[in-house]
Scaffold this active site. Structure first.
Site, PDB file in Angstrom:
ATOM      1  N   GLU A   1      32.474  19.823  40.142  1.00  0.00           N
ATOM      2  CA  GLU A   1      33.192  19.182  41.246  1.00  0.00           C
ATOM      3  C   GLU A   1      34.709  19.358  41.126  1.00  0.00           C
ATOM      4  O   GLU A   1      35.448  18.974  42.026  1.00  0.00           O
ATOM      5  CB  GLU A   1      32.866  17.684  41.285  1.00  0.00           C
ATOM      6  CG  GLU A   1      31.456  17.388  41.738  1.00  0.00           C
ATOM      7  CD  GLU A   1      31.173  17.932  43.130  1.00  0.00           C
ATOM      8  OE1 GLU A   1      31.974  17.672  44.047  1.00  0.00           O
ATOM      9  OE2 GLU A   1      30.156  18.628  43.296  1.00  0.00           O
TER      10      GLU A   1
ATOM     11  N   PRO B   1      40.221  25.409  46.031  1.00  0.00           N
ATOM     12  CA  PRO B   1      40.167  25.429  47.498  1.00  0.00           C
ATOM     13  C   PRO B   1      41.307  24.652  48.150  1.00  0.00           C
ATOM     14  O   PRO B   1      41.591  24.841  49.333  1.00  0.00           O
ATOM     15  CB  PRO B   1      38.803  24.800  47.820  1.00  0.00           C
ATOM     16  CG  PRO B   1      38.423  24.043  46.597  1.00  0.00           C
ATOM     17  CD  PRO B   1      39.028  24.766  45.451  1.00  0.00           C
TER      18      PRO B   1
ATOM     19  N   ARG C   1      47.358  46.078  41.673  1.00  0.00           N
ATOM     20  CA  ARG C   1      47.749  47.191  42.548  1.00  0.00           C
ATOM     21  C   ARG C   1      49.255  47.249  42.778  1.00  0.00           C
ATOM     22  O   ARG C   1      49.796  48.300  43.117  1.00  0.00           O
ATOM     23  CB  ARG C   1      47.041  47.078  43.894  1.00  0.00           C
ATOM     24  CG  ARG C   1      45.543  47.222  43.831  1.00  0.00           C
ATOM     25  CD  ARG C   1      44.921  46.942  45.188  1.00  0.00           C
ATOM     26  NE  ARG C   1      45.413  47.865  46.204  1.00  0.00           N
ATOM     27  CZ  ARG C   1      44.921  49.084  46.405  1.00  0.00           C
ATOM     28  NH1 ARG C   1      43.899  49.513  45.675  1.00  0.00           N
ATOM     29  NH2 ARG C   1      45.410  49.869  47.344  1.00  0.00           N
TER      30      ARG C   1
ATOM     31  N   ASP D   1      48.824  50.176  52.310  1.00  0.00           N
ATOM     32  CA  ASP D   1      47.664  49.305  52.447  1.00  0.00           C
ATOM     33  C   ASP D   1      47.846  48.319  53.586  1.00  0.00           C
ATOM     34  O   ASP D   1      48.964  47.941  53.928  1.00  0.00           O
ATOM     35  CB  ASP D   1      47.442  48.493  51.155  1.00  0.00           C
ATOM     36  CG  ASP D   1      46.839  49.339  50.047  1.00  0.00           C
ATOM     37  OD1 ASP D   1      46.297  50.405  50.355  1.00  0.00           O
ATOM     38  OD2 ASP D   1      46.927  48.921  48.877  1.00  0.00           O
TER      39      ASP D   1
END
Length: 250
Positions: free
Chosen positions: A117, A90, A155, A170
């Site tokens: 964690e 994150p 892709r 896209d």
């Protein structure tokens, strides 16, 4: 491209990577995906990979030993060389279409899926080259983000999609949201396909699609326009759209 995924839950990848486009790409040897269970490199009899953090605090932290041992095996398997080593995190750099294009140019990727964690900082400092975040929210582990990265990168690899134009059209490929699509029947429950798409006039269709793409981006993700190289035609269309939208607000 070779992709090695280090994870505590290799079974999570079985279904997503054995269906649809990625399955076909693997069958055609355009991509090779290998999952490695980090627990296999734990040296204790219970195969534990986590422990309490030094200094106290809630939760558990993934230990360095199993990951370092895992990397030793992986280097041996790959002839002593590894490509980009990416940790799903994150705190990482936001994952974008440009990032996916960049990674698609690599021959080998290693994705590390964390849990609990987090991972012992010595792993991050000595083994990791990239940290990627797929959004500002918290997930149980790095497996789902790794799937997202593999799908987006795959892709971009030549031959994976049926037509090269498919990827280029896209959403986000050129920084804009994609234009609307229609197919048969031309009318359904009183809902008709725009006449321009039935005209056969390729230049008019191209202009309509570009206008729709600009409109959708302006309405839904206007911040994306700051990073897009706009032509004179695009800028003219945007001015017209802004005037139209402002008129509707009044």
């Amino acid at each position: 491209m070779k992709i090695d995924i280090l994870t505590l839950f290799p079974e999570m990848f079985v279904s997503p990577f054995n269906a649809s486009i990625i399955k076909r790409a693997r069958e055609r040897n355009l991509i090779e995906i290998n999952t490695i269970n980090i627990r296999d490199y734990s040296r204790n009899k219970h195969h534990t990979v986590d422990d309490t953090p030094f200094g106290g605090g809630a939760g558990m932290v993934m230990m360095p030993e199993p990951l370092f041992e895992c990397f030793d095996h992986l280097k041996e398997m790959r002839g002593g060389q590894l490509g980009r080593v990416i940790m799903m995190c994150p705190q990482g750099q936001p994952f974008t279409q440009e990032y996916a294009k960049e990674l698609a140019r690599e021959e080998h990727l290693v994705l590390v899926c964390g849990h609990y964690e987090g991972i012992d900082e010595r792993v991050r400092e000595n083994l990791i080259t990239d940290e990627i975040s797929i959004g500002d929210y918290v997930l149980t582990g790095g497996e789902l983000p790794a799937m997202v990265v593999v799908d987006a990168v795959s892709r971009m690899i030549p031959g994976v999609l049926g037509e090269a134009a498919s990827a280029e059209e896209d959403s986000f490929y050129h920084g804009l949201l994609e234009y609307p699509h229609y197919t048969k029947p031309r009318e359904y429950r009183g809902l008709a396909v725009p006449d321009i798409l039935l005209s056969g006039h390729h230049e008019n269709i191209r202009r309509w699609r570009r206008r729709q793409s600009l409109l959708r981006t302006l309405e839904r993700r206007p911040e994306l326009l700051k990073g897009v190289e706009l032509s004179k035609e695009d800028k003219k269309v945007l001015r017209e759209l802004l005037e139209l939208l402002q008129g509707l607000e009044l």
